[in-house]
Write a protein that holds these residues in place. Structure first.
Motif, PDB file in Angstrom:
ATOM      1  N   GLY A 281      67.709  80.699  -7.998  1.00 56.35           N
ATOM      2  CA  GLY A 281      67.289  80.807  -9.402  1.00 56.35           C
ATOM      3  C   GLY A 281      65.875  80.391  -9.138  1.00 56.35           C
ATOM      4  O   GLY A 281      65.474  79.595  -8.322  1.00 56.35           O
ATOM      5  N   GLU A 282      64.941  80.560 -10.163  1.00 57.32           N
ATOM      6  CA  GLU A 282      63.531  80.417 -10.320  1.00 57.32           C
ATOM      7  C   GLU A 282      63.426  79.481 -11.727  1.00 57.32           C
ATOM      8  O   GLU A 282      64.288  79.901 -12.793  1.00 57.32           O
ATOM      9  CB  GLU A 282      62.608  81.368 -10.292  1.00 57.32           C
ATOM     10  CG  GLU A 282      62.647  81.653  -8.667  1.00 57.32           C
ATOM     11  CD  GLU A 282      61.973  83.046  -8.583  1.00 57.32           C
ATOM     12  OE1 GLU A 282      61.266  83.565  -9.455  1.00 57.32           O
ATOM     13  OE2 GLU A 282      62.249  83.544  -7.498  1.00 57.32           O
ATOM     14  N   TYR A 283      62.288  78.875 -12.324  1.00 50.49           N
ATOM     15  CA  TYR A 283      62.238  78.174 -13.469  1.00 50.49           C
ATOM     16  C   TYR A 283      60.587  78.209 -14.022  1.00 50.49           C
ATOM     17  O   TYR A 283      60.474  77.826 -14.911  1.00 50.49           O
ATOM     18  CB  TYR A 283      62.786  77.281 -13.847  1.00 50.49           C
ATOM     19  CG  TYR A 283      63.468  76.350 -12.361  1.00 50.49           C
ATOM     20  CD1 TYR A 283      62.523  75.603 -11.780  1.00 50.49           C
ATOM     21  CD2 TYR A 283      64.685  76.216 -12.330  1.00 50.49           C
ATOM     22  CE1 TYR A 283      63.082  74.758 -10.628  1.00 50.49           C
ATOM     23  CE2 TYR A 283      65.114  75.442 -11.112  1.00 50.49           C
ATOM     24  CZ  TYR A 283      64.284  74.836 -10.263  1.00 50.49           C
ATOM     25  OH  TYR A 283      64.885  73.980  -9.321  1.00 50.49           O
TER      26      TYR A 283
ATOM     27  N   GLY B  72      56.043  83.988 -18.733  1.00 50.19           N
ATOM     28  CA  GLY B  72      55.295  85.240 -18.561  1.00 50.19           C
ATOM     29  C   GLY B  72      55.970  86.286 -17.315  1.00 50.19           C
ATOM     30  O   GLY B  72      55.669  87.221 -17.264  1.00 50.19           O
ATOM     31  N   CYS B  73      56.917  85.669 -16.868  1.00 45.26           N
ATOM     32  CA  CYS B  73      57.768  86.402 -15.939  1.00 45.26           C
ATOM     33  C   CYS B  73      59.255  86.203 -16.237  1.00 45.26           C
ATOM     34  O   CYS B  73      59.879  86.543 -15.283  1.00 45.26           O
ATOM     35  CB  CYS B  73      57.224  85.896 -14.465  1.00 45.26           C
ATOM     36  SG  CYS B  73      57.405  87.352 -13.233  1.00 45.26           S
ATOM     37  N   GLY B  74      59.615  85.640 -17.284  1.00 44.88           N
ATOM     38  CA  GLY B  74      60.935  85.514 -17.635  1.00 44.88           C
ATOM     39  C   GLY B  74      61.521  84.670 -16.648  1.00 44.88           C
ATOM     40  O   GLY B  74      63.173  84.902 -16.576  1.00 44.88           O
ATOM     41  N   HIS B  75      61.253  83.685 -16.114  1.00 49.66           N
ATOM     42  CA  HIS B  75      62.027  82.952 -14.880  1.00 49.66           C
ATOM     43  C   HIS B  75      62.908  81.857 -15.879  1.00 49.66           C
ATOM     44  O   HIS B  75      63.757  81.285 -15.111  1.00 49.66           O
ATOM     45  CB  HIS B  75      61.052  82.040 -14.046  1.00 49.66           C
ATOM     46  CG  HIS B  75      60.200  82.807 -12.964  1.00 49.66           C
ATOM     47  ND1 HIS B  75      59.312  82.539 -12.277  1.00 49.66           N
ATOM     48  CD2 HIS B  75      60.194  84.256 -13.072  1.00 49.66           C
ATOM     49  CE1 HIS B  75      58.915  83.539 -11.396  1.00 49.66           C
ATOM     50  NE2 HIS B  75      59.338  84.500 -12.005  1.00 49.66           N
ATOM     51  N   ASN B  76      62.762  81.677 -17.054  1.00 47.67           N
ATOM     52  CA  ASN B  76      64.084  80.825 -17.644  1.00 47.67           C
ATOM     53  C   ASN B  76      65.185  81.876 -17.701  1.00 47.67           C
ATOM     54  O   ASN B  76      66.272  81.076 -17.640  1.00 47.67           O
ATOM     55  CB  ASN B  76      63.446  80.733 -19.236  1.00 47.67           C
ATOM     56  CG  ASN B  76      63.104  81.943 -20.020  1.00 47.67           C
ATOM     57  OD1 ASN B  76      62.468  82.846 -19.391  1.00 47.67           O
ATOM     58  ND2 ASN B  76      63.792  82.008 -21.114  1.00 47.67           N
TER      59      ASN B  76
ATOM     60  N   GLY C 241      58.137  76.773  -7.984  1.00 50.28           N
ATOM     61  CA  GLY C 241      57.026  77.411  -7.662  1.00 50.28           C
ATOM     62  C   GLY C 241      57.186  78.932  -6.776  1.00 50.28           C
ATOM     63  O   GLY C 241      56.684  78.934  -5.965  1.00 50.28           O
ATOM     64  N   GLU C 242      57.605  79.582  -7.564  1.00 52.73           N
ATOM     65  CA  GLU C 242      57.556  81.248  -7.048  1.00 52.73           C
ATOM     66  C   GLU C 242      56.210  81.405  -7.427  1.00 52.73           C
ATOM     67  O   GLU C 242      55.715  82.362  -6.564  1.00 52.73           O
ATOM     68  CB  GLU C 242      58.632  81.863  -7.800  1.00 52.73           C
ATOM     69  CG  GLU C 242      58.931  83.353  -6.998  1.00 52.73           C
ATOM     70  CD  GLU C 242      57.934  84.367  -7.726  1.00 52.73           C
ATOM     71  OE1 GLU C 242      57.570  85.290  -6.694  1.00 52.73           O
ATOM     72  OE2 GLU C 242      57.479  84.314  -8.560  1.00 52.73           O
ATOM     73  N   GLU C 243      55.797  81.478  -8.506  1.00 48.17           N
ATOM     74  CA  GLU C 243      54.409  81.814  -8.802  1.00 48.17           C
ATOM     75  C   GLU C 243      53.279  81.364  -8.044  1.00 48.17           C
ATOM     76  O   GLU C 243      52.482  81.960  -7.660  1.00 48.17           O
ATOM     77  CB  GLU C 243      54.103  81.581 -10.369  1.00 48.17           C
ATOM     78  CG  GLU C 243      55.254  82.206 -11.567  1.00 48.17           C
ATOM     79  CD  GLU C 243      55.122  83.839 -11.441  1.00 48.17           C
ATOM     80  OE1 GLU C 243      54.276  84.395 -10.736  1.00 48.17           O
ATOM     81  OE2 GLU C 243      55.931  84.216 -12.118  1.00 48.17           O
ATOM     82  N   ASN C 244      53.375  80.093  -7.805  1.00 47.24           N
ATOM     83  CA  ASN C 244      52.330  79.520  -7.084  1.00 47.24           C
ATOM     84  C   ASN C 244      52.923  78.594  -6.105  1.00 47.24           C
ATOM     85  O   ASN C 244      53.262  77.442  -6.852  1.00 47.24           O
ATOM     86  CB  ASN C 244      51.276  79.147  -8.188  1.00 47.24           C
ATOM     87  CG  ASN C 244      50.156  78.443  -7.354  1.00 47.24           C
ATOM     88  OD1 ASN C 244      49.985  78.498  -6.320  1.00 47.24           O
ATOM     89  ND2 ASN C 244      48.961  77.991  -8.086  1.00 47.24           N
TER      90      ASN C 244
ATOM     91  N   PHE D 241      68.285  88.048  -9.210  1.00 50.50           N
ATOM     92  CA  PHE D 241      67.837  88.848 -10.164  1.00 50.50           C
ATOM     93  C   PHE D 241      66.600  88.441 -10.530  1.00 50.50           C
ATOM     94  O   PHE D 241      66.238  87.544 -10.571  1.00 50.50           O
ATOM     95  CB  PHE D 241      68.864  89.174 -11.219  1.00 50.50           C
ATOM     96  CG  PHE D 241      68.495  88.796 -12.653  1.00 50.50           C
ATOM     97  CD1 PHE D 241      68.116  89.335 -13.476  1.00 50.50           C
ATOM     98  CD2 PHE D 241      68.674  87.280 -12.872  1.00 50.50           C
ATOM     99  CE1 PHE D 241      67.910  88.811 -14.784  1.00 50.50           C
ATOM    100  CE2 PHE D 241      68.318  86.850 -14.212  1.00 50.50           C
ATOM    101  CZ  PHE D 241      67.950  87.607 -15.085  1.00 50.50           C
ATOM    102  N   HIS D 242      65.915  89.717 -11.062  1.00 48.03           N
ATOM    103  CA  HIS D 242      64.544  89.469 -11.972  1.00 48.03           C
ATOM    104  C   HIS D 242      64.716  90.319 -13.171  1.00 48.03           C
ATOM    105  O   HIS D 242      65.211  91.430 -13.213  1.00 48.03           O
ATOM    106  CB  HIS D 242      63.323  89.816 -11.084  1.00 48.03           C
ATOM    107  CG  HIS D 242      62.040  89.093 -11.308  1.00 48.03           C
ATOM    108  ND1 HIS D 242      61.576  89.453 -12.695  1.00 48.03           N
ATOM    109  CD2 HIS D 242      61.607  88.098 -10.642  1.00 48.03           C
ATOM    110  CE1 HIS D 242      60.667  88.724 -12.769  1.00 48.03           C
ATOM    111  NE2 HIS D 242      60.342  87.903 -11.851  1.00 48.03           N
ATOM    112  N   PRO D 243      64.040  89.534 -14.267  1.00 50.44           N
ATOM    113  CA  PRO D 243      64.048  90.134 -15.539  1.00 50.44           C
ATOM    114  C   PRO D 243      62.933  91.296 -15.446  1.00 50.44           C
ATOM    115  O   PRO D 243      61.953  91.399 -14.814  1.00 50.44           O
ATOM    116  CB  PRO D 243      63.316  89.072 -16.480  1.00 50.44           C
ATOM    117  CG  PRO D 243      63.874  88.083 -15.660  1.00 50.44           C
ATOM    118  CD  PRO D 243      63.658  88.251 -14.489  1.00 50.44           C
TER     119      PRO D 243
HETATM  120 ZN   LIG Z   1      58.648  86.480 -11.218  1.00 50.32          ZN
END
Ligand SMILES: [Zn+2]
Length: 486
Positions: free
Chosen positions: A79-81, A106-110, A143-146, A168-170
């Motif tokens: 998971g990411e957030y 902006g990347c739907g990580h919620n 920290g997936e985005e950065n 999964f990714h949105p």
């Molecule tokens: Zn993403």
């Protein structure tokens, strides 16, 4: 709770809980490595569901693993957030920042995080009800985005004993990927020169900025002599202070991307050589700072096929007329030319037939088999590092309108809407069913492992971040607060 239908029903029965978690994270967007609220909220939920929580994976204080069960196989959901800066947006289908300048999902990580959490919780209920042997984990990855959170977690061995991983990714389609992405190296080149009066005594100075400029010229000539999938981009992060001072310090920040790990190493070495050459030409000193990086994605086809089988059981997403209308309104804010171009470039090459059959071109509700075999995306993700350690499958589900640009207000609006919620629950069901197949029949994991061994050529995982690099750390103000869920 024995059958696959029971698992689907359990997720549906608990849908309001999962939506509430995703919405709470959407409403409190936190940027990379500062996901204090989101990580605690998720960990508290899983602890309440009897998972054991371990914090600080890889030295990151917003990284955790939640575990339930015992013995093999061990299956993990990632998971990411993290949110993205400056993308604050309301749930309206038009550009409408809630607080200008603030971050947004902006990347739907919620949705990404809670989808994995819901799958892990459902699998736990199934393991418990059936008395099956096995361990289920949810990884809260910051920290997936950065920040390359998963790479630091991987370097610390967090994924070493996994038998398989799902994430999964949105997206704007329901399909498990068989494609790949490029790896990236994140490097700062800092040059040290000698300052002097640029007007009266320029001969005494040695310009660090000259070194940066000469290095960039060298690299721009190198572009002609690399393969198609190599990407090199930079920004000058420091260029001196005043024109009348010969700059004694200048700095340029590079991302270097390539598909194969060995090619990434080779291109990086050639760029390092150019930097050393620039230092030699200008009589400056080079300081080379590797900040991070991540590996290319190895998509496990066996697991992707299992996810497609799971999709047949789950069925398509049922969007309402209002949701189609919402998607059309979002799309209405982009030029037809941009939408068409995005479709031509990113969607149609992979999914030509599905597009023809879509009744409404604004939202893709149907499920599709993987159609991106052999495709190499030129973005990067730290999921790649997990995929180099264990068989991994990446699933896309429809959480946003077709061809609307990622990392934009449109994604934020969709991620807070019922379209995003439905895509997230769809993903949770598919991943949970595919994992249950893995627990039920060892043949699937044996096949997935054999494929993994073939695709890695038996090469052990090489972490792209050297040991001496530490992750960015922030004091976590939430950690000692009372539980958010109990
Ligand atoms: Zn993403």
């Amino acid at each position: 709770m024995q059958s696959k239908q029971d698992v689907i029903n359990w997720i549906e029965f608990n849908r309001e809980q999962f939506i509430a978690l995703a919405d709470a994270i959407w409403e409190k967007p936190e940027i990379s490595m500062k996901e204090f609220f989101a990580s605690k909220l998720q960990a508290d939920y899983l602890e309440y569901k009897d998972f054991t929580i371990k914090w600080d994976l890889g030295g990151l204080n917003t990284a955790f693993v939640a575990e339930w069960g015992s013995g093999k196989p061990v299956i993990g959901f990632l998971g990411e957030y993290d949110a993205l800066s400056n993308l604050s947006q309301s749930r309206n289908p038009f550009p409408d920042p809630l607080i200008p300048g603030e971050p947004g999902q902006g990347c739907g990580h919620n949705l990404l995080g809670v989808g994995g959490l819901a799958a892990a919780a459902a699998v736990k209920e199934w393991l418990k009800a059936t008395g099956s042997t096995g361990t289920v984990r949810y990884y809260g990855c910051p920290g997936e985005e950065n920040g390359d959170g998963k790479v630091f977690m991987a370097r610390a061995g967090a994924f070493d004993d996994l038998d398989a991983a799902f994430n999964f990714h949105p997206s704007s389609i329901n399909s498990a990927s068989k494609g790949s992405t490029v790896g990236v190296k994140d490097v700062i080149f800092r040059f040290h020169g000698i300052s002097s009066h640029a007007g009266s005594e320029p001969d005494l100075g040695r310009s660090a900025l000259d070194a940066v400029e000469l290095m960039n010229i060298g690299v721009n000539y190198l572009r002609e002599h690399v393969t198609d999938k190599v990407r090199i981009h930079y920004t000058i992060t420091h260029g001196g202070d005043l024109p009348n001072i010969v700059p004694s310090k200048a700095e340029v920040w590079y991302f270097i991307r390539a598909h194969k790990p060995e090619e990434l190493e080779e291109v990086s070495e050639r760029i390092f050589k150019i930097a050393r050459g620039a230092a030699m030409m200008t009589e400056t000193r080079l300081e080379l700072i590797i900040q991070g990086g991540c590996s290319s994605v190895l998509s496990n086809h066996t697991l992707a096929d299992l996810q497609y089988e799971a999709m047949q059981v789950v069925g398509p997403i049922r969007f309402t007329a209002e949701e189609y209308e919402f998607a059309r309104k979002i799309r209405g804010h982009f030029s037809q030319k941009d939408l068409d171009e995005s479709l031509q470039k990113y969607f149609l090459p992979k999914y030509p037939q599905p597009y023809e059959t879509l009744k409404d071109k604004s939202l893709a509700a149907e499920n599709y088999p993987a159609m991106d075999e052999g495709e190499i995306g030129t973005g990067s993700t730290d999921v790649g590092d997990v995929s180099q350690i264990t068989p991994l499958s990446m699933l896309d589900t429809t959480c946003e309108p077709l061809a609307a640009p990622g990392h934009s207000w449109a994604t934020v609006a969709a991620s807070g809407s019922s379209i995003g919620h439905k895509g997230m629950l769809h993903a949770a069901k598919i991943m949970a069913l595919a994992a249950i197949d893995c627990y039920s029949d060892p043949v699937h994991l044996q096949k997935a492992r054999a494929e993994f061994i073939r695709s890695t050529n038996r090469q052990p995982y090489q972490c792209p971040i050297p040991d001496y690099v530490n992750p960015r750390q922030y004091e976590n103000p939430e950690r000692n607060k009372p539980k958010l869920i109990n």
